[in-house]
Design a protein around this motif. Structure first.
Motif, PDB file in Angstrom:
ATOM      1  N   ALA A  47       0.838  -1.197   0.000  1.00  0.00           N
ATOM      2  CA  ALA A  47       0.000   0.000   0.000  1.00  0.00           C
ATOM      3  C   ALA A  47       0.876   1.252   0.000  1.00  0.00           C
ATOM      4  O   ALA A  47       1.645   1.475   0.931  1.00  0.00           O
ATOM      5  CB  ALA A  47      -0.907  -0.005   1.231  1.00  0.00           C
ATOM      6  N   HIS A  48       0.756   2.036  -1.073  1.00  0.00           N
ATOM      7  CA  HIS A  48       1.381   3.359  -1.142  1.00  0.00           C
ATOM      8  C   HIS A  48       2.892   3.304  -0.918  1.00  0.00           C
ATOM      9  O   HIS A  48       3.464   4.159  -0.241  1.00  0.00           O
ATOM     10  CB  HIS A  48       0.742   4.280  -0.087  1.00  0.00           C
ATOM     11  N   ALA A  49       3.552   2.276  -1.474  1.00  0.00           N
ATOM     12  CA  ALA A  49       4.990   2.154  -1.201  1.00  0.00           C
ATOM     13  C   ALA A  49       5.799   1.556  -2.329  1.00  0.00           C
ATOM     14  O   ALA A  49       7.007   1.796  -2.404  1.00  0.00           O
ATOM     15  CB  ALA A  49       5.202   1.310   0.063  1.00  0.00           C
ATOM     16  N   VAL A  50       5.201   0.776  -3.231  1.00  0.00           N
ATOM     17  CA  VAL A  50       6.013  -0.015  -4.160  1.00  0.00           C
ATOM     18  C   VAL A  50       6.884   0.855  -5.064  1.00  0.00           C
ATOM     19  O   VAL A  50       7.950   0.427  -5.504  1.00  0.00           O
ATOM     20  CB  VAL A  50       5.128  -0.972  -5.000  1.00  0.00           C
ATOM     21  N   HIS A  51       6.461   2.087  -5.333  1.00  0.00           N
ATOM     22  CA  HIS A  51       7.232   2.967  -6.217  1.00  0.00           C
ATOM     23  C   HIS A  51       8.609   3.317  -5.632  1.00  0.00           C
ATOM     24  O   HIS A  51       9.481   3.779  -6.352  1.00  0.00           O
ATOM     25  CB  HIS A  51       6.445   4.246  -6.540  1.00  0.00           C
ATOM     26  N   TRP A  52       8.787   3.116  -4.323  1.00  0.00           N
ATOM     27  CA  TRP A  52      10.087   3.383  -3.698  1.00  0.00           C
ATOM     28  C   TRP A  52      11.026   2.181  -3.791  1.00  0.00           C
ATOM     29  O   TRP A  52      12.218   2.296  -3.531  1.00  0.00           O
ATOM     30  CB  TRP A  52       9.917   3.732  -2.213  1.00  0.00           C
ATOM     31  N   PHE A  53      10.485   1.009  -4.140  1.00  0.00           N
ATOM     32  CA  PHE A  53      11.266  -0.231  -4.071  1.00  0.00           C
ATOM     33  C   PHE A  53      12.224  -0.380  -5.261  1.00  0.00           C
ATOM     34  O   PHE A  53      12.029   0.233  -6.310  1.00  0.00           O
ATOM     35  CB  PHE A  53      10.338  -1.451  -4.069  1.00  0.00           C
ATOM     36  N   ASP A  54      13.224  -1.219  -5.069  1.00  0.00           N
ATOM     37  CA  ASP A  54      14.032  -1.727  -6.187  1.00  0.00           C
ATOM     38  C   ASP A  54      13.132  -2.756  -6.872  1.00  0.00           C
ATOM     39  O   ASP A  54      13.029  -3.904  -6.430  1.00  0.00           O
ATOM     40  CB  ASP A  54      15.307  -2.372  -5.638  1.00  0.00           C
TER      41      ASP A  54
END
Length: 253
Positions: free
Chosen positions: A100-107
């Motif tokens: 939720a509201h986080a995957v865009h920060w991941f590698d």
């Protein structure tokens, strides 16, 4: 009354989790990645026997919501992938992965490879979602857009995925009917909100914080006044809609 709505973060509608649960063959284990305060994890726990909520931030996990079926784990970036998989439950074990509201920060390549290993095959589903705009009315929305335009130079480039509603976010999974790569599933999140809650949210934006660190105040009193006038006064609690979007899929076999 207004103090009840100071927190501008929306609650994800329960129907979302019912839709996701209906698409997994089993309901034994779920993994909420980037769980933060556990908001999504506790909703997932209404449908699964056990939920593992993980986050790279120990501090975030200190405030995580307790639930008898949710277990929180600190997973620093230094944790080897094999160890992470083992701590979650092993390969081919997870029925639902949520972000939720986080995957865009991941590698993304690394995370998707880990997710594919962890997901049960067949029958496991991964779902990622986010929200960007808050819709109030035409007058207020135009002020919000003007403000948002001033923040653009200060955002991390990864946030572009949020701005475009995850339309360009890589998502190499097979469509299960709730958004697929290039075609997100659009969702609305209704919420009652005070102006103070809205302004607190703006002040928490990473771009606003970054600008302040560089000596630029993107929310001077004149801007706050403009928001207040468009809102209809500080004491008003209004019904707003957060515009959200989801991508969900299963491992391509």
């Amino acid at each position: 009354m207004a103090e009840l709505y100071l927190d501008a973060r929306p609650n994800y509608p329960k129907e979302w989790f019912s839709l996701l649960a209906a698409r997994t063959l089993h309901h034994s284990l779920a993994w909420d990645v980037g769980t933060g305060n556990g908001q999504a994890a506790v909703s997932v726990a209404e449908h699964y026997d056990q939920v593992i909520g993980t986050d790279i931030s120990e501090n975030q996990l200190k405030y995580a919501i307790a639930h008898p079926r949710v277990r929180y784990l600190h997973t620093p970036l230094s944790l080897p992938e094999d160890d992470l998989i083992t701590q979650i439950g092993g390969e081919n074990s997870v029925d639902l992965i949520t972000v939720a509201h986080a995957v865009h920060w991941f590698d993304l390549p690394s995370f998707y490879a880990t997710a594919a290993r962890a997901l049960r095959k067949p029958g496991g589903v991964i779902a990622v979602w986010c929200y960007n705009d808050i819709k109030v009315d035409a007058t207020f929305d135009s002020v919000t857009k003007k403000f948002h335009d001033t923040t653009l130079p200060y955002w991390n480039p990864k946030v572009r995925y949020v701005f475009d509603g995850y339309k360009t976010l890589p998502f190499p999974f097979e469509n299960v009917g709730l958004g697929s790569e290039g075609e997100p599933f659009n969702l609305d999140i209704p919420k009652e909100l005070s102006l103070e809650g809205f302004l607190r949210m703006l002040r928490s934006w990473s771009a606003v914080v970054t600008a302040k660190e560089q000596g630029v105040d993107l929310l001077p009193e004149s801007m706050v006044k403009e928001f207040e006038t468009a809102w209809g006064g500080r004491s008003l609690v209004r019904s707003v809609v957060y515009k959200a979007f989801m991508l969900a899929g299963k491992v391509k076999l």
